[in-house]
Structures are given as structure tokens and as C-alpha cells.
Design a protein around this motif. Sequence first.
Motif, short mmCIF file in Angstrom:
data_model
loop_
_atom_site.label_atom_id
_atom_site.label_comp_id
_atom_site.label_asym_id
_atom_site.label_seq_id
_atom_site.Cartn_x
_atom_site.Cartn_y
_atom_site.Cartn_z
N THR A 198 0.80 -1.23 0.00
CA THR A 198 0.00 0.00 0.00
C THR A 198 0.83 1.29 0.00
O THR A 198 0.51 2.26 0.68
CB THR A 198 -0.99 0.00 1.18
OG1 THR A 198 -0.32 -0.39 2.39
CG2 THR A 198 -2.13 -0.95 0.93
N VAL A 229 -0.19 0.00 -4.78
CA VAL A 229 -0.64 1.36 -5.09
C VAL A 229 0.48 2.32 -4.70
O VAL A 229 1.49 1.93 -4.11
CB VAL A 229 -1.93 1.74 -4.33
CG1 VAL A 229 -3.12 0.93 -4.84
CG2 VAL A 229 -1.75 1.58 -2.82
N ASN A 268 -5.86 4.09 -9.85
CA ASN A 268 -7.28 4.45 -9.95
C ASN A 268 -8.03 3.47 -10.85
O ASN A 268 -8.70 3.84 -11.81
CB ASN A 268 -7.43 5.88 -10.48
CG ASN A 268 -6.94 6.91 -9.50
OD1 ASN A 268 -7.05 6.75 -8.29
ND2 ASN A 268 -6.36 7.99 -10.02
N GLY A 284 -7.69 -0.16 -6.42
CA GLY A 284 -6.48 0.57 -6.02
C GLY A 284 -6.54 2.01 -6.47
O GLY A 284 -6.71 2.28 -7.66
N GLU A 286 -4.74 6.01 -6.39
CA GLU A 286 -3.53 6.77 -6.12
C GLU A 286 -3.68 7.47 -4.77
O GLU A 286 -4.75 7.47 -4.16
CB GLU A 286 -3.29 7.79 -7.23
CG GLU A 286 -2.96 7.16 -8.58
CD GLU A 286 -2.44 8.17 -9.57
OE1 GLU A 286 -1.51 8.94 -9.21
OE2 GLU A 286 -2.96 8.22 -10.70
N GLY A 296 -6.03 10.39 -5.80
CA GLY A 296 -6.92 9.24 -5.85
C GLY A 296 -8.30 9.59 -6.38
O GLY A 296 -8.85 10.63 -6.03
N SER A 315 -5.77 2.08 -0.32
CA SER A 315 -5.63 3.54 -0.33
C SER A 315 -4.59 3.90 0.74
O SER A 315 -4.80 3.65 1.93
CB SER A 315 -6.96 4.22 -0.03
OG SER A 315 -6.81 5.63 -0.05
#
Length: 409
Positions: A198, A229, A268, A284, A286, A296, A315
Motif C-alpha cells: 500500500t 498502489v 485508480n 487501487g 492513487e 486518488g 488507499s
Amino acid sequence: MRLVFIGVILLLVELYAFQAFRTITKERWILITYQVVSLAIFIYLIYSFSQFDRSVGQTKQTLFTMGLLLITLIPKLLIAIILLAEDVYRLFATTINYFTQADNIKEAIPERRKFVSQVALMVALIPFTSLLYGMTKGKYNFKVIRQTIFFPDLPDSFDGTTITQISDVHSGSFDDPEKISYAIDLINEQKSDIILFTGDIVNTHADEMHPWVDTFRKIDTPALGKYSVLGNHDYGEYIDWPSEKAKEDNFKAIKDLHRQIDFKLLLNEHVKIKKGTDEIALVGVENWGVKFRQAGDLHKASEGLSQKDFKILMSHDPSHWDAEVKKHDKHFHLTLSGHTHGLQFGIEIPGLIKWSPIEYVYKQWAGLYEEMGKYIYVNRGFGFHAYPGRVGIWPEITVIELKKGEKVA
């Protein structure tokens, strides 16, 4: 004016710390050694901070400098606070003595001063040894933390599915290949069905990860794959770049690092994870943070998904959960985040206490949280940043088991 104020405070802290040493010992060589070492550290800190280059960002030297600052300042600050409190008491005692002629109070003060100095030094020893341990051992004291989460609408085929989550690698801070290899072995030993990362693969520059690509490529690819991500540090926004093109090239190189370590980077977007006759959606986004970059796009990432689809969201910043995720009409069952590192400092005793100063900034800062049947898990981080260590909040490898059923009290 602010610098003058800070300078005065630091001078008072130093004077109180020296006073504590002078109260408990009269050995001249000890006092001179203390003064010389303190002066040398002060000169080094001033020099090092003056050499900080905004076009380079964090380096091994800045990490060491921050550690040295904390390991010297915090213990001395505690000494100063204790002795200042004692001075306040002395002031009241002297005043009482003046009006009541209570000579016994006056006579007791010198001996009590020595005792208070001894107590202050012993108290200061706690953060000193803790911070020293954090810099030498704690930063690589990897812990596997297991969590089982129940969902009544989990597809049958995913009952018992395990997820290994890592977060906040910050590869530019690493200095021990053997310890990192050990952590990768720990990840592989979990034999999870899917591995999720993450965000924050570097501090700033893509080349920070180059010495570690082969090591991280050794993370086994499980049956359901490896996905990742971006985090706030992956955008290169904390230094001054020579040009916008240089910044963009670095960002492209950072995104490509995920390919190099065999992770599928989700920007995204979402993918369907299939197991047996069922599937779930892995979403996922940004980075999206209340106080950080908001790249995101939850709407774009979940386009085509319905409320009934079982969804896991990656996230990086947990503040996204309160701000957008938990009230979203798509119903994201489980959100996986990182970002906070638990401040790399705190106290955790399972079942008794869980505290870090970061909790005054982030409502969800470490571990599992639930509201309205939706969950967020905040990983404490794999690496470290700014302070080159960890005290009480250890580097984490999370293993989450998904179970079908109602929440167990």
C-alpha cells in the motif's frame, strides 16, 4: 525572533542538564568531558542542518542527524522539566521560609536537590536507551501481526483467504541487506493467497530502490497475485527538482519499479480476483490524503462495480477512509492503508494499551477499525523515515484472514 526564542530554550535546557550532572558529581574530568561532547554534538547538528539540500532530500546523513538530535535533546529536555519543577518548589519553599522562619525547609533543599537530579538522570535514561535501541535494533524488529475479519457477504470461495499486506517500504532509508532479506523471508513464510503493498516504495528518488530490486523480487507470487498502489512519497513532492521534466521522469521510474519487483500497480482502477466460482474486486487508488496529495479517484477506480460486489480497497492514507470511503455508496468492505508508521514511536501492549502521539493527528493510525460494517486496517509500515529507528511501534507484516460469517465479539 522565533530562532532567538528557540535558541534561548535550548540554552536553558542545556544549562539544566549540566546542572544535574554537576549536582551529582564534582569530578572535573567528567564535567569537562560532558561539556566537550555536548559542544561537539551541537556543532555537528548545526553544520549538518545547514548542509541540507532541498534538491536532494533525505539522505543517510540527515537520518543520522535527526536520530542524534532526538537522542540528545529529549533526555535533556526531560531533565530540564524535572529540575524546573524543582526550582518552582524551591521558590515556594524559600518564600514560606522567609515568612515563617522555617529553617528546616531551607536546610533540606540542598540534599533534596541532589536526589531530584539523580531522579532526573534516571528518567532521562529511559528515552535515551529506547531511542538508541530503536536506531540500532528496533527499526528492523519485524513483527507478523495476524487479524481475522468476518463478513456475512463474503463469497463462499474466499472463505479463509489470506492477505499479506506490507506498506511504506521507504527503501532509501535501508542500511542492512541481511535484515531486509530476513523480512522478505518472513513475507514468504506466510504463504498467503495474495500480497498487497500500500505505497511509499521510496523516500523520493526512484534510484533509492535500485539496490533492493533483486531482494524484493524474491517475494513469491501467490495464487491470487501481487498488487500495489502509490503513496505520497512516490510523487517526488518533497524536494526541489531542476525541472518539471526531471520530476516527471522520476515519477515514471517509480511506477516502473513496481513492474520490476513483479507487482501489478493499480492506478485508480480495479481488477477482479477470481477463486473457484466466485470473484471479488480489488480496487487501487492513487494517494489521497486530507493533508497530502489528492490524486486518488474513487469514482474512476470503482467504475462498473455495484454495491453488492465484495470490494477490497487499497488507499495509502487512512484519512481517505473518514473523508470519502466509509460513506461511499459503493460500500467498500475492507480498506487497507499505511502512511502513519505509528509515528515509529509509541507504546503497545496487546489488551492493555495502544498509544502514539500520531493518534492526535490520525483517528485511524494502526491496526483494525470498524464503522457501519466497514473496516479499515492501517499497517504500521515496513520501513522508516525521518527518525532512523522505531520505538514501541515495530515494522509490520500484516496477515489478514477473510472469513464468512458475522462479526465475533
